[in-house]
Enzyme design. Structure first.
Site, mmCIF file in Angstrom:
data_model
loop_
_atom_site.group_PDB
_atom_site.id
_atom_site.type_symbol
_atom_site.label_atom_id
_atom_site.label_comp_id
_atom_site.label_asym_id
_atom_site.label_seq_id
_atom_site.Cartn_x
_atom_site.Cartn_y
_atom_site.Cartn_z
ATOM 1 N N TYR A 137 0.850 -1.193 0.000
ATOM 2 C CA TYR A 137 0.000 0.000 0.000
ATOM 3 C C TYR A 137 0.886 1.242 0.000
ATOM 4 O O TYR A 137 1.781 1.374 0.841
ATOM 5 C CB TYR A 137 -0.916 0.021 1.230
ATOM 6 C CG TYR A 137 -1.960 1.114 1.156
ATOM 7 C CD1 TYR A 137 -3.181 0.878 0.549
ATOM 8 C CD2 TYR A 137 -1.704 2.387 1.659
ATOM 9 C CE1 TYR A 137 -4.140 1.885 0.446
ATOM 10 C CE2 TYR A 137 -2.650 3.389 1.567
ATOM 11 C CZ TYR A 137 -3.872 3.140 0.955
ATOM 12 O OH TYR A 137 -4.790 4.140 0.848
ATOM 13 N N GLN A 198 -10.959 -0.123 1.408
ATOM 14 C CA GLN A 198 -11.393 -0.965 0.295
ATOM 15 C C GLN A 198 -10.207 -1.627 -0.402
ATOM 16 O O GLN A 198 -10.309 -2.768 -0.880
ATOM 17 C CB GLN A 198 -12.246 -0.176 -0.700
ATOM 18 C CG GLN A 198 -11.574 1.010 -1.359
ATOM 19 C CD GLN A 198 -11.734 2.296 -0.556
ATOM 20 O OE1 GLN A 198 -11.960 2.265 0.645
ATOM 21 N NE2 GLN A 198 -11.614 3.427 -1.233
ATOM 22 N N ASN A 221 -3.474 5.834 6.325
ATOM 23 C CA ASN A 221 -4.178 6.648 7.311
ATOM 24 C C ASN A 221 -4.888 5.753 8.335
ATOM 25 O O ASN A 221 -4.699 4.536 8.372
ATOM 26 C CB ASN A 221 -5.163 7.598 6.621
ATOM 27 C CG ASN A 221 -6.242 6.852 5.834
ATOM 28 O OD1 ASN A 221 -6.487 5.670 6.033
ATOM 29 N ND2 ASN A 221 -6.902 7.574 4.941
ATOM 30 N N SER A 244 4.729 9.354 13.156
ATOM 31 C CA SER A 244 6.184 9.314 13.047
ATOM 32 C C SER A 244 6.840 9.955 14.273
ATOM 33 O O SER A 244 6.278 10.859 14.900
ATOM 34 C CB SER A 244 6.625 10.042 11.783
ATOM 35 O OG SER A 244 7.984 9.792 11.519
ATOM 36 N N GLN A 266 10.445 15.378 11.416
ATOM 37 C CA GLN A 266 9.334 14.509 11.779
ATOM 38 C C GLN A 266 8.070 15.313 12.049
ATOM 39 O O GLN A 266 6.971 14.885 11.714
ATOM 40 C CB GLN A 266 9.684 13.669 13.005
ATOM 41 C CG GLN A 266 10.833 12.714 12.764
ATOM 42 C CD GLN A 266 10.656 11.914 11.492
ATOM 43 O OE1 GLN A 266 9.740 11.119 11.375
ATOM 44 N NE2 GLN A 266 11.540 12.129 10.524
ATOM 45 N N HIS A 269 5.507 15.843 9.262
ATOM 46 C CA HIS A 269 4.677 14.756 8.749
ATOM 47 C C HIS A 269 3.202 15.011 9.039
ATOM 48 O O HIS A 269 2.365 14.971 8.146
ATOM 49 C CB HIS A 269 5.097 13.423 9.379
ATOM 50 C CG HIS A 269 6.197 12.734 8.635
ATOM 51 N ND1 HIS A 269 6.019 12.189 7.389
ATOM 52 C CD2 HIS A 269 7.490 12.497 8.965
ATOM 53 C CE1 HIS A 269 7.151 11.647 6.972
ATOM 54 N NE2 HIS A 269 8.058 11.814 7.912
ATOM 55 N N GLU A 334 11.025 5.537 17.193
ATOM 56 C CA GLU A 334 11.126 5.049 15.818
ATOM 57 C C GLU A 334 12.499 5.422 15.243
ATOM 58 O O GLU A 334 13.237 4.573 14.757
ATOM 59 C CB GLU A 334 9.999 5.673 14.985
ATOM 60 C CG GLU A 334 10.045 5.300 13.514
ATOM 61 C CD GLU A 334 9.024 6.075 12.693
ATOM 62 O OE1 GLU A 334 8.749 5.639 11.563
ATOM 63 O OE2 GLU A 334 8.514 7.114 13.163
ATOM 64 N N HIS A 335 12.817 6.718 15.268
ATOM 65 C CA HIS A 335 14.108 7.206 14.791
ATOM 66 C C HIS A 335 14.895 7.763 15.985
ATOM 67 O O HIS A 335 14.374 8.594 16.728
ATOM 68 C CB HIS A 335 13.945 8.340 13.771
ATOM 69 C CG HIS A 335 13.081 7.985 12.601
ATOM 70 N ND1 HIS A 335 11.748 8.348 12.530
ATOM 71 C CD2 HIS A 335 13.352 7.310 11.466
ATOM 72 C CE1 HIS A 335 11.244 7.922 11.389
ATOM 73 N NE2 HIS A 335 12.187 7.278 10.722
ATOM 74 N N ASP A 368 15.569 7.996 5.577
ATOM 75 C CA ASP A 368 14.246 7.959 4.958
ATOM 76 C C ASP A 368 14.318 7.652 3.469
ATOM 77 O O ASP A 368 13.408 7.028 2.917
ATOM 78 C CB ASP A 368 13.541 9.315 5.144
ATOM 79 C CG ASP A 368 12.667 9.346 6.387
ATOM 80 O OD1 ASP A 368 12.530 8.304 7.039
ATOM 81 O OD2 ASP A 368 12.133 10.420 6.695
ATOM 82 N N HIS A 427 0.168 -40.416 20.432
ATOM 83 C CA HIS A 427 1.489 -39.834 20.167
ATOM 84 C C HIS A 427 2.584 -40.809 20.583
ATOM 85 O O HIS A 427 3.552 -41.058 19.846
ATOM 86 C CB HIS A 427 1.662 -38.520 20.939
ATOM 87 C CG HIS A 427 1.010 -37.334 20.316
ATOM 88 N ND1 HIS A 427 -0.347 -37.194 20.220
ATOM 89 C CD2 HIS A 427 1.550 -36.214 19.759
ATOM 90 C CE1 HIS A 427 -0.628 -36.045 19.635
ATOM 91 N NE2 HIS A 427 0.510 -35.419 19.343
#
Length: 437
Positions: A137, A198, A221, A244, A266, A269, A334-335, A368, A427
């Site tokens: 995506y 969708q 999103n 982010s 950041q 964003h 994250e970073h 990035d 078994h």
């Protein structure tokens, strides 16, 4: 232009409560989004292409008579690649080459199978095989992200995935040439100009036109994130990504303007993005704050940056760089930038981060786009237990077991003993039948 970013001190008695207010973010979508997503998923599962066409017309203002009108092919990718500027073509190719080189090394390091024989001649091992088909995506709402396409498609291709299918919404039919050119460079197999829940539903369940995939990767999103969460189990997903984040550990040796811009990188964003500075030097924090105020008026996305910094940003005075590292491990960003004279000394202290950027010259933005390691990273503290997207996300592992006659005796006795202890007699008998009497 004064920015009301929080300035905290680890020595203050209210620090812990203040920090939690900065860090707080709920990963839960609101009920209206959740309900709408569930309805869309069920509708696409039931009506397939017809539902996808209706939602694309409604949400992206892109009416189409058939799914064929929403499908892109290799010719579209090649035409877009030819249409962009030579500088853009070169940048895409160089970025893709660096991303590919990194992930090829990753494949060698952790993406190969192995086998061995033990003393009884039993063959034991692990077989690594790529997924057959993945869905990627690529967001196309507020902005388009060719870099995200490269970061998802290239490791999939390196892993050996045979079919890489892209979904990239094109609101009002506006196609982003850089995204299509990146698809050309990265080897995308098929693509559809559909988005939102969708698109995730079409990937997860399949339609007459959109093939069902084995795994869905890529950011999106709140509707996309919610849909990925709901289809997990039907298909695999990479992660549920939050806003982010960047955390900068600074000892005062890097120009304050550089650090201020890294915090901006950041914050621009979206309004929920998080930018935090940890530093033991109060005078340096004041310099960074002054640069934040000075530079903001000239930033095109200054309103978003201001909302982000004032809502979830912080400049934190620590007792030492060691305490700053401990605080970073708690936050698990994250970073993580280590903006220090001697970053190699601090790096062993850092356990939890999506990506670690060492030294003043290593801006997060290089990661990035073109450094090579993947920029799809865990957020919201999940770096404590999860990893960046990689070749391993597009592979699966199967255990290999071949037992010799001698091994059947030795292992059979062990297995039977444990199986009887668990009350699983079939078994035990299955193991004993293969043992020599």
């Amino acid at each position: 232009m004064n920015v009301a970013i929080r300035q905290l001190d680890t020595r203050e008695p209210t620090f812990e409560a203040d920090l939690q207010r900065v860090l707080h973010w709920s990963a839960e979508s609101d009920r209206d989004i959740e309900q709408r997503v569930v309805e869309i998923l069920a509708d696409v599962k039931a009506r397939g292409d017809v539902a996808v066409l209706e939602y694309t017309a409604r949400f992206d203002a892109l009416p189409a008579a058939s799914m064929a009108a929403l499908e892109l092919n290799a010719g579209d990718f090649a035409a877009a690649f030819a249409a962009i500027t030579p500088a853009q073509r070169s940048a895409l190719e160089q970025a893709a080459a660096r991303i590919r080189a990194f992930h090829e090394r990753q494949l060698e390091a952790c993406g190969r199978g192995f086998s061995y024989r033990d003393d009884d001649g039993n063959l034991l091992g692990q077989k690594v095989t790529p997924l057959d088909r993945v869905g990627i995506y690529v967001p196309g709402g507020k902005a388009a992200y060719p870099s995200s396409l490269l970061m998802n498609a290239v490791p999939a291709q390196v892993a050996g995935v045979r079919e890489i299918v892209m979904a990239a919404p094109t609101p009002r039919g506006e196609r982003n040439a850089l995204v299509l050119a990146a698809a050309h460079v990265a080897g995308v197999t098929r693509a559809f100009t559909i988005g939102g829940a969708q698109a995730i539903a079409a990937f997860a369940f399949g339609t007459a036109t959109v093939p069902k995939v084995d795994k869905i990767t890529g950011p999106g999103n709140a509707y996309v994130a919610s849909a990925k969460k709901h289809v997990f189990g039907t298909v695999g997903i990479d992660m549920i990504a939050g806003p982010s984040e960047i955390l900068v550990l600074a000892d005062g040796s890097t120009p304050a303007e550089w650090v201020a811009m890294d915090l901006y990188s950041q914050a621009e964003h979206d309004e929920l993005a998080q930018s935090i500075l940890l530093c033991p030097d109060a005078a340096y924090i004041a310099q960074v704050k002054a640069q934040i105020d000075r530079v903001l008026p000239g930033m095109p996305r200054r309103d978003v940056i201001r909302a982000s910094l004032e809502g979830r940003g912080a400049l934190i005075l620590t007792r030492s760089m060691k305490e700053a590292c401990e605080m970073s491990n708690r936050i698990a960003p994250e970073h993580l930038e280590v903006s220090s004279r001697d970053p190699q000394r601090l790096e062993p202290l850092l356990r939890h981060a999506g990506a670690i950027f060492l030294g003043g010259y290593t801006s997060e933005s290089l990661g990035d786009y073109c450094a090579g390691p993947n920029h799809v990273l865990p957020t919201s503290g999940t770096a404590r237990y999860s990893s960046p997207l990689g070749v391993y996300d597009f592979q699966k592992r199967s255990s290999i077991i071949e037992v010799s006659e001698a091994g059947a005796n030795r292992l059979g006795a062990i297995a039977a003993e444990l199986a009887y202890g668990e009350g699983l007699h079939a078994h035990a008998k299955a193991a004993e039948l293969r043992m020599k009497r």
